[in-house]
Design a protein around this motif. Structure first.
Motif, PDB file in Angstrom:
ATOM      1  N   LYS A  31       0.983  -1.110   0.110  1.00  0.00           N
ATOM      2  CA  LYS A  31       0.133   0.059  -0.073  1.00  0.00           C
ATOM      3  C   LYS A  31       0.850   1.080   0.060  1.00  0.00           C
ATOM      4  O   LYS A  31       1.831   1.406   0.535  1.00  0.00           O
ATOM      5  CB  LYS A  31      -0.851  -0.153   1.307  1.00  0.00           C
ATOM      6  N   SER A  34       0.439   6.630   2.633  1.00  0.00           N
ATOM      7  CA  SER A  34      -0.702   7.553   2.895  1.00  0.00           C
ATOM      8  C   SER A  34      -1.901   7.031   3.072  1.00  0.00           C
ATOM      9  O   SER A  34      -2.801   7.479   3.646  1.00  0.00           O
ATOM     10  CB  SER A  34      -0.857   8.957   2.010  1.00  0.00           C
ATOM     11  N   ALA A  36      -2.050   3.711   4.104  1.00  0.00           N
ATOM     12  CA  ALA A  36      -1.586   2.335   4.987  1.00  0.00           C
ATOM     13  C   ALA A  36      -2.545   1.916   5.844  1.00  0.00           C
ATOM     14  O   ALA A  36      -2.882   0.587   5.896  1.00  0.00           O
ATOM     15  CB  ALA A  36      -0.488   2.491   5.542  1.00  0.00           C
ATOM     16  N   ASP A  37      -3.660   2.947   6.066  1.00  0.00           N
ATOM     17  CA  ASP A  37      -4.535   2.532   7.446  1.00  0.00           C
ATOM     18  C   ASP A  37      -6.029   2.169   6.433  1.00  0.00           C
ATOM     19  O   ASP A  37      -6.948   1.649   7.170  1.00  0.00           O
ATOM     20  CB  ASP A  37      -4.844   3.632   8.330  1.00  0.00           C
ATOM     21  N   GLN A  38      -5.823   2.140   5.274  1.00  0.00           N
ATOM     22  CA  GLN A  38      -7.237   1.669   4.437  1.00  0.00           C
ATOM     23  C   GLN A  38      -7.281   0.276   3.930  1.00  0.00           C
ATOM     24  O   GLN A  38      -6.306  -0.196   3.591  1.00  0.00           O
ATOM     25  CB  GLN A  38      -7.451   2.628   3.272  1.00  0.00           C
ATOM     26  N   PRO A  39      -8.618  -0.243   3.877  1.00  0.00           N
ATOM     27  CA  PRO A  39      -8.558  -1.589   3.333  1.00  0.00           C
ATOM     28  C   PRO A  39      -8.542  -1.176   1.853  1.00  0.00           C
ATOM     29  O   PRO A  39      -8.923  -0.261   1.525  1.00  0.00           O
ATOM     30  CB  PRO A  39      -9.931  -2.067   3.737  1.00  0.00           C
ATOM     31  N   TYR A  40      -7.770  -2.129   1.047  1.00  0.00           N
ATOM     32  CA  TYR A  40      -7.739  -2.114  -0.349  1.00  0.00           C
ATOM     33  C   TYR A  40      -8.624  -3.127  -0.781  1.00  0.00           C
ATOM     34  O   TYR A  40      -8.704  -4.340  -0.555  1.00  0.00           O
ATOM     35  CB  TYR A  40      -6.281  -2.516  -0.870  1.00  0.00           C
ATOM     36  N   ARG A  69      -7.582   0.273  -4.874  1.00  0.00           N
ATOM     37  CA  ARG A  69      -8.002   0.492  -3.369  1.00  0.00           C
ATOM     38  C   ARG A  69      -9.256   0.712  -3.187  1.00  0.00           C
ATOM     39  O   ARG A  69      -9.795   0.291  -2.163  1.00  0.00           O
ATOM     40  CB  ARG A  69      -7.003   2.023  -3.086  1.00  0.00           C
TER      41      ARG A  69
END
Ligand code: DU
Ligand code: SF4
Length: 226
Positions: A31, A34, A36-40, A69
């Motif tokens: 990822k 910026s 990194a904390d999101q689900p893709y 993403r």
């Protein structure tokens, strides 16, 4: 089958080993910092927009940190900022931006698909991957045909993919093959005898928009002809 079923089927396709590997690698360990904390999403990008479109917009392929993403065509990257803003100015998009599912974005009269549905390394699918994914484009174009009036190809790869798709569907394609260019136009005749315009625009990639090869005015000029 309807577009909903088609979208569901394409989003679980695993036909191209290299792209399956890449889309999943990016979605897990790869990822962008910026996000990194999101689900893709990490899967193929289904079409987005009006299920009975007059206009089909054909892009190249999802961006690794964009559609790969968010799961929505041209959503979450700079190319998307350009195309949705232009679609909004032209009256096809409810919102000028496309952020993520739940943002209220809707297209009326238009549906966006891509020549290749999985994010490719270096944004470059191989010829075999392009041909393989053409099967999904065929289904999208065939489903859209009853209401379809125009196809907007973003870039030379989408232009060529659309011509190949038309030939596979038994549509009449002018010979010699019409050449891609910004503002290029040709007429295809569907197997039901319907004339469908194919328009070309330079792709909305940063490579074109940052350098001024493609300006908003140039994009608007093509969209106004749809
Ligand atoms: O839930 P739905 O109305 O079937 O829409 C699914 C999906 O497609 C949603 O994210 C909006 C989009 N969409 C659209 O952009 N334009 C339409 O006319 C219908 C649906
Ligand atoms: Fe399937 Fe297309 Fe993705 Fe290949 S690029 S795996 S054909 S959806």
């Amino acid at each position: 089958p309807d577009v909903e079923e088609l979208d569901a089927r394409v989003s679980v396709c695993r036909a191209c080993p290299r792209l399956v590997r890449w889309r999943e690698e990016v979605a897990t360990g790869g990822k962008r910092a910026s996000f990194a904390d999101q689900p893709y999403w990490g899967r193929p990008g289904p079409g987005f927009g009006d299920p009975h479109p007059q206009v089909l917009v054909v892009g190249l392929a999802p961006a690794a940190n964009g559609t790969n993403r968010t799961g929505r065509m041209f959503t979450g990257d700079r190319s998307g900022d350009w195309i949705y803003a232009a679609l909004h100015r032209a009256g096809f998009a409810a919102e000028p931006h496309s952020v993520a599912s739940g943002d209220g974005q809707r297209l009326s009269g238009a549906r966006i698909v891509a020549a290749v549905r999985c994010a490719p390394p270096a944004n470059r699918p191989t010829p075999l991957e392009r041909d393989t994914c053409g099967a999904w484009l065929d289904r999208d174009v065939a489903l859209a045909e009853p209401t379809l009036r125009s196809v907007l190809a973003l870039g030379a790869i989408a232009w060529t993919a659309t011509l190949q798709c038309a030939r596979r569907l038994g549509w009449a394609v002018p010979r010699p093959a019409p050449r891609f260019g910004h503002g290029a136009e040709t007429t295809l005749v569907s197997s039901n005898g319907k004339a469908i315009r194919l328009l070309g625009s330079y792709h909305v990639s940063q490579q074109n928009t940052f350098t001024g090869k493609l300006t908003e005015a140039m994009l608007d000029a093509v969209l106004s002809r749809l």
